[in-house]
Enzyme design. Structure first.
Site, PDB file in Angstrom:
ATOM      1  CG  ASP A   2      -2.150   0.730   1.183  1.00 14.98           C
ATOM      2  OD1 ASP A   2      -2.276   1.296   0.067  1.00 14.98           O
ATOM      3  OD2 ASP A   2      -2.890   0.973   2.083  1.00 14.98           O
ATOM      4  CG  HIS A  19      -0.070   1.605  -9.328  1.00 18.38           C
ATOM      5  ND1 HIS A  19      -0.361   1.671  -7.852  1.00 18.38           N
ATOM      6  CD2 HIS A  19      -1.321   2.564  -9.679  1.00 18.38           C
ATOM      7  CE1 HIS A  19      -1.500   2.100  -7.777  1.00 18.38           C
ATOM      8  NE2 HIS A  19      -2.055   2.738  -8.795  1.00 18.38           N
ATOM      9  CG  LEU A 113       9.539 -17.186  -3.068  1.00 17.44           C
ATOM     10  CD1 LEU A 113       9.314 -17.176  -1.594  1.00 17.44           C
ATOM     11  CD2 LEU A 113      10.071 -15.728  -3.389  1.00 17.44           C
TER      12      LEU A 113
HETATM   13  C1  IPE Z   1      -1.344   0.184  -3.329  1.00 18.03           C
HETATM   14  O1  IPE Z   1      -1.367   1.622  -3.542  1.00 18.03           O
HETATM   15  C2  IPE Z   1      -1.473  -0.599  -4.832  1.00 18.03           C
HETATM   16  C3  IPE Z   1      -2.939  -1.125  -5.307  1.00 18.03           C
HETATM   17  C4  IPE Z   1      -3.894  -1.027  -4.571  1.00 18.03           C
HETATM   18  C5  IPE Z   1      -2.690  -1.459  -6.569  1.00 18.03           C
HETATM   19  P1  IPE Z   1      -2.440   2.530  -3.645  1.00 18.03           P
HETATM   20  O2  IPE Z   1      -2.886   2.816  -4.842  1.00 18.03           O
HETATM   21  O3  IPE Z   1      -3.533   2.044  -2.718  1.00 18.03           O
HETATM   22  O4  IPE Z   1      -1.816   3.755  -2.961  1.00 18.03           O
HETATM   23  P2  IPE Z   1      -2.638   4.916  -1.882  1.00 18.03           P
HETATM   24  O5  IPE Z   1      -3.104   4.178  -0.774  1.00 18.03           O
HETATM   25  O6  IPE Z   1      -3.577   5.424  -2.777  1.00 18.03           O
HETATM   26  O7  IPE Z   1      -1.206   5.771  -1.460  1.00 18.03           O
HETATM   27 MG    MG Z   2      -4.112   2.379  -0.622  1.00 22.49          MG
END
Ligand code: IPE
Ligand code: MG
Length: 222
Positions: A2, A19, A113
């Site tokens: 996250d 991402h 793994l």
């Molecule tokens: C996690 O990062 C990745 C996915 C859910 C694909 P977020 O996209 O939730 O990032 P924040 O929480 O908005 O910072």
């Molecule tokens: Mg998030």
């Protein structure tokens, strides 16, 4: 995993760039897990609820999943990583599903793994599906209600054959499970570092393992 969006926002970038950066952390953590002798590493990459994000972001994530399969598979094979995908595969495009099948097939011989990619996953949906399957068996007379046991329920989840998690790490400071492995996490240890996922390093992963090693697990006994 996250914090990708916040990582990008802090740098004045688009969320999808967070991402993309997050993939680097995946590479680091896969390597660190293999080095540490971890046998199962489960990555929650896309929840069923994530379909509710703007189409632009969802599309960027789908493109990223596909390009990751293409770019990362050779290295994963070399490292002896066996990839399995769990979650509902019904909502992905044919292209995404084909890529996910491809990574599973091509890494099937991995012995070092087990990497479990959790995609389009909802723990409540998973439990509901298991209950429905078992109820159908009872209805057709193939199973007695008394025969429904904890292990039978476990066997009817996506994670059948995969041990319950010992340690669950959620980055970015959020302290919640968000519909992840609710059944399987009964006795998991939790670790919630503040670090945003794209900044998560090998060192932090090792630190998480150290913290885990220092915990006393009593499973409700003394
Ligand atoms: C996690 O990062 C990745 C996915 C859910 C694909 P977020 O996209 O939730 O990032 P924040 O929480 O908005 O910072
Ligand atoms: Mg998030």
């Amino acid at each position: 995993m996250d914090g990708n969006g916040r990582w990008a926002k802090l740098r004045g970038k688009e969320r999808y760039e967070g991402h993309i950066q997050g993939v680097e952390s995946v590479r680091r953590v896969v390597r660190a897990a293999a080095d540490a002798g971890v046998e199962y590493l489960t990555l929650y990459a896309f929840s069923t609820e994530n379909w509710g994000r703007p189409a632009e972001e969802v599309d960027a994530l789908m493109t990223l999943f596909c390009s990751c399969v293409i770019n990362e598979t050779p290295e994963l094979i070399e490292q002896g990583v066996k990839v399995s995908v769990i979650g509902s595969r019904t909502r992905f495009s044919t292209e995404v599903n084909a890529r996910l099948d491809e990574i599973e097939e091509r890494t099937a011989e991995g012995k070092v793994l087990n990497l479990i990619l959790v995609l389009d996953y909802s723990s409540r949906e998973e439990i509901t599906m298991a209950v429905r399957n078992l109820a159908a068996k009872v209805a057709e007379g193939a199973l007695a209600a008394e025969e429904i046991s904890e292990s039978l329920i476990s066997e009817n989840l996506y994670t059948t054959g995969i041990p319950d998690p010992d340690l669950i790490i959620r980055t970015s400071g959020e302290c919640r499970l968000s519909n992840f492995l609710l059944w399987q996490a009964s006795y998991a240890e939790f670790y919630f570092p503040q670090t945003l996922w794209p900044d998560f390093t090998e060192e932090e992963f090792r630190k998480a393992l150290e913290v885990y090693a220092s915990r006393e697990r009593r499973y409700g006994t003394l």
